[in-house]
Structures are given as C-alpha cells and as structure tokens.
Design a protein around this motif. Structure first.
Motif, mmCIF file in Angstrom:
data_model
loop_
_atom_site.group_PDB
_atom_site.id
_atom_site.type_symbol
_atom_site.label_atom_id
_atom_site.label_comp_id
_atom_site.label_asym_id
_atom_site.label_seq_id
_atom_site.Cartn_x
_atom_site.Cartn_y
_atom_site.Cartn_z
ATOM 1 N N SER A 270 0.827 -1.210 0.000
ATOM 2 C CA SER A 270 0.000 0.000 0.000
ATOM 3 C C SER A 270 0.862 1.261 0.000
ATOM 4 O O SER A 270 0.462 2.279 -0.557
ATOM 5 C CB SER A 270 -0.957 0.005 1.188
ATOM 6 O OG SER A 270 -0.249 -0.038 2.401
ATOM 7 N N GLY A 271 2.039 1.180 0.563
ATOM 8 C CA GLY A 271 2.956 2.325 0.582
ATOM 9 C C GLY A 271 3.510 2.682 -0.790
ATOM 10 O O GLY A 271 4.135 3.729 -0.951
ATOM 11 N N GLN A 272 3.278 1.832 -1.771
ATOM 12 C CA GLN A 272 3.773 2.113 -3.130
ATOM 13 C C GLN A 272 2.840 3.031 -3.916
ATOM 14 O O GLN A 272 3.203 3.496 -4.982
ATOM 15 C CB GLN A 272 3.987 0.808 -3.890
ATOM 16 C CG GLN A 272 5.115 -0.018 -3.329
ATOM 17 C CD GLN A 272 5.224 -1.382 -3.992
ATOM 18 O OE1 GLN A 272 4.208 -2.003 -4.319
ATOM 19 N NE2 GLN A 272 6.448 -1.847 -4.171
ATOM 20 N N LEU A 273 1.631 3.289 -3.392
ATOM 21 C CA LEU A 273 0.756 4.261 -4.059
ATOM 22 C C LEU A 273 1.455 5.606 -4.044
ATOM 23 O O LEU A 273 2.028 6.014 -3.037
ATOM 24 C CB LEU A 273 -0.594 4.375 -3.347
ATOM 25 C CG LEU A 273 -1.567 3.236 -3.580
ATOM 26 C CD1 LEU A 273 -2.854 3.492 -2.806
ATOM 27 C CD2 LEU A 273 -1.884 3.058 -5.044
ATOM 28 N N GLY A 274 1.413 6.299 -5.150
ATOM 29 C CA GLY A 274 2.083 7.591 -5.249
ATOM 30 C C GLY A 274 3.543 7.488 -5.646
ATOM 31 O O GLY A 274 4.205 8.502 -5.844
ATOM 32 N N THR A 275 4.059 6.261 -5.789
ATOM 33 C CA THR A 275 5.436 6.083 -6.258
ATOM 34 C C THR A 275 5.403 5.709 -7.737
ATOM 35 O O THR A 275 4.336 5.470 -8.309
ATOM 36 C CB THR A 275 6.159 4.962 -5.477
ATOM 37 O OG1 THR A 275 5.563 3.702 -5.810
ATOM 38 C CG2 THR A 275 6.091 5.194 -3.970
ATOM 39 N N ALA A 276 6.561 5.618 -8.353
ATOM 40 C CA ALA A 276 6.635 5.283 -9.778
ATOM 41 C C ALA A 276 6.031 3.907 -10.073
ATOM 42 O O ALA A 276 5.474 3.688 -11.143
ATOM 43 C CB ALA A 276 8.090 5.339 -10.247
ATOM 44 N N ARG A 277 6.113 2.983 -9.122
ATOM 45 C CA ARG A 277 5.607 1.627 -9.376
ATOM 46 C C ARG A 277 4.096 1.603 -9.591
ATOM 47 O O ARG A 277 3.591 0.842 -10.401
ATOM 48 C CB ARG A 277 5.976 0.695 -8.228
ATOM 49 C CG ARG A 277 5.477 -0.725 -8.466
ATOM 50 C CD ARG A 277 6.367 -1.737 -7.841
ATOM 51 N NE ARG A 277 6.032 -3.058 -8.346
ATOM 52 C CZ ARG A 277 5.847 -4.105 -7.574
ATOM 53 N NH1 ARG A 277 5.983 -3.991 -6.268
ATOM 54 N NH2 ARG A 277 5.553 -5.266 -8.096
ATOM 55 N N LEU A 278 3.370 2.407 -8.864
ATOM 56 C CA LEU A 278 1.905 2.455 -8.988
ATOM 57 C C LEU A 278 1.456 3.888 -9.313
ATOM 58 O O LEU A 278 0.464 4.380 -8.790
ATOM 59 C CB LEU A 278 1.248 1.961 -7.699
ATOM 60 C CG LEU A 278 1.548 0.504 -7.323
ATOM 61 C CD1 LEU A 278 0.922 0.154 -5.973
ATOM 62 C CD2 LEU A 278 1.064 -0.445 -8.398
ATOM 63 N N ALA A 279 2.184 4.527 -10.203
ATOM 64 C CA ALA A 279 1.932 5.926 -10.557
ATOM 65 C C ALA A 279 0.482 6.152 -10.974
ATOM 66 O O ALA A 279 -0.056 5.438 -11.814
ATOM 67 C CB ALA A 279 2.864 6.351 -11.685
#
Length: 121
Positions: free
Chosen positions: A31-40
C-alpha cells in the motif's frame, strides 16, 4: 461493492497479495507504493472492492495510466478512415466511444488486480 478507501488500503493490498501468492511470477504490491513510480497515478478511489460481511472477497482497480502510457493512432485503413465519421456520429447517440483522430491518444483505462474468492452471490 464499495469504492476503495484510504483507511482500507492495507487490507486491499493484503487480499491482492494473498490471491497473487497462489500464482507463479505474480507481483507483490504494498500500500505504501501508491504515489510512487511503481503504482503511478493509482489512487484508493480507483479500487472497487467486493465485501461479504466484513471480509474482502474481490478487488479490481480502474487504473488511468494516460500520464505515462499511451496508445496513439498513427493512421486508419482506408475502410476505417471512411467509416470513422459515421461511427463517431453513432457514438454520440450510443454508448460507443468515438474513434480518435490520427495522431491522438486512444482513451482507455487499465483494469488492474482483478481478484476474487469463490462465488460472490
């Protein structure tokens, strides 16, 4: 069915990862990947969550990736080029989507993380 909420993201991603864990070579999302390039561009509200009781039994996300991934029309075949104006006219009166002009992007979203457990009924 309910729209994803930020407060429920951890349980949504836990569910997705449990389901993906049953398949070889499946990704693992946090969930912490929201807002990162992985889950842009993917947001909590993009998730549609099926709930039975308090348990999540299905998840899918409508992920708009136009900001970093596009499919553009270079040209149409002669037949489609001829039919495009009629088709686009019909799209104003029906649920059909208009065909973009050459050089323009095709509007679409990506159905991401479709997962479910058993029957939902």
């Amino acid at each position: 069915m309910e729209t994803g909420k930020h407060s429920r993201l951890q349980s949504i991603f836990d569910f997705i990862n449990r389901q993906y864990g049953r398949k070889q070579f499946s990704p693992c999302y946090l969930s912490g990947q929201l807002g990162t390039a992985r889950l842009a561009g993917l947001k909590a509200e993009d998730f549609l969550v099926a709930v039975k009781g308090n348990a999540i039994v299905g998840v899918i996300a409508a992920w708009d990736q136009r900001a970093f991934r596009q499919t553009c029309v270079e040209q149409y075949s002669l037949a489609l080029k001829s039919l495009r104006p009629l088709y686009n006219l019909a799209s104003k009166l029906t649920p059909l989507k208009a065909l973009p002009a050459p050089g323009r992007a095709v509007p679409y979203f990506y159905g991401s993380s479709p997962n479910g457990v058993g029957r939902l009924s």
